[in-house]
Motif scaffolding. Structure first.
Motif: not given
Length: 264
Positions: A247-264, A190-198
């Motif tokens: 119902g005996r398995l504790d099944l996880a998900t993959s970590p979900m990464i959320s990234a946000w940024g603003r176009r200057p 996101l930074r390389e794409a030119g976004l700010a406040d990432v």
């Protein structure tokens, strides 16, 4: 989703609707929290990329009100079409190849889309290009390589089988061009794409009934591909599905990464 030909989890399969409902139960609250971070308000124009199910476009439409507008796009709108209500425009669209919908947009969002798109750099550029000055991009994608086990607490044969099948599933994803380390790259991209406040964070369900539903639907969708590739037998898959149903398995998900940024 903005998937390429050969995308592993076909929206046209009946299990896709079950997967979309489970993903909504698991991740919508986190996604909506991130929308609030952008300051979303009445009158905003929003583009929901690879919408899949209807819940996110519906939330956006309710928030932006009649003076706003929401465009929900997907390469396959089989399930997104139910979101076509007042204030939501549903379009068939390939984010990596097609020009962005008519904008500019105050908010562009994609969840679990770019990790599956081979030309994900082009897709990201398209989303940034569609932003108005000051507009926000929120990209949320999994990073399976950060946590490769669906059962992090691998204490018995049921958990070992679940993890082995999950390794096979991720091998199939890699063969189709998925980047299983993509989530962690989002702040830099996101930074390389030119976004700010990432900024970025992660959300990681460890166990939930929705995780069980998601796993069963996913395994049903890919079982033929797993057996054809010699990654699992029918007997192993049936045993795993029975283990999930218990119902005996504790099944996880993959970590979900959320990234946000603003176009200057």
């Amino acid at each position: 989703m903005g998937q390429d030909k050969g995308y592993l989890l076909d929206n046209r399969q009946v299990e896709a609707g079950t997967r979309f409902k489970a993903l909504a139960e698991l991740f919508d609250a986190s996604t909506f929290r991130h929308f609030e971070t952008t300051g979303i308000a009445e009158g905003w124009r929003c583009w929901e990329v690879g919408a899949g199910g209807p819940t996110v476009p519906a939330w956006l439409a309710a928030r932006v009100g009649p003076r706003g507008h929401v465009v929900a796009t997907d390469i396959d709108v089989s399930w997104t079409g139910t979101a076509a209500t007042e204030g939501v425009e549903v379009l068939r669209h390939d984010v990596a190849r097609d020009e962005p919908p008519a904008g500019p947009f105050d908010l562009v969002h994609a969840r679990l889309v770019l990790v599956h798109v081979t030309d994900r750099d082009a897709a990201l550029r398209s989303m940034v290009r569609a932003l108005r000055p000051g507009g926000w991009l929120l990209v949320e994608d999994a990073d399976p390589a950060l946590q490769p086990l669906i059962c992090p607490d691998e204490y018995g044969p049921e958990q070992e089988l679940a993890n082995r099948l999950r390794h096979g599933f991720r091998r199939l994803l890699r063969q189709r061009g998925a980047d299983l380390s993509y989530g962690r790259k989002l702040p830099r991209l996101l930074r390389e794409a030119g976004l700010a406040d990432v900024e970025a964070d992660a959300y990681f369900p460890i166990t939930s009934p929705a995780c069980d539903v998601l796993e069963a639907a996913t395994v049903h969708q890919v079982r033929d591909k797993l057996t054809a590739a010699g990654l699992a037998t029918d007997e192993e898959i049936e045993q795993h599905l029975a283990n999930v149903a218990s119902g005996r398995l504790d099944l996880a998900t993959s970590p979900m990464i959320s990234a946000w940024g603003r176009r200057p």
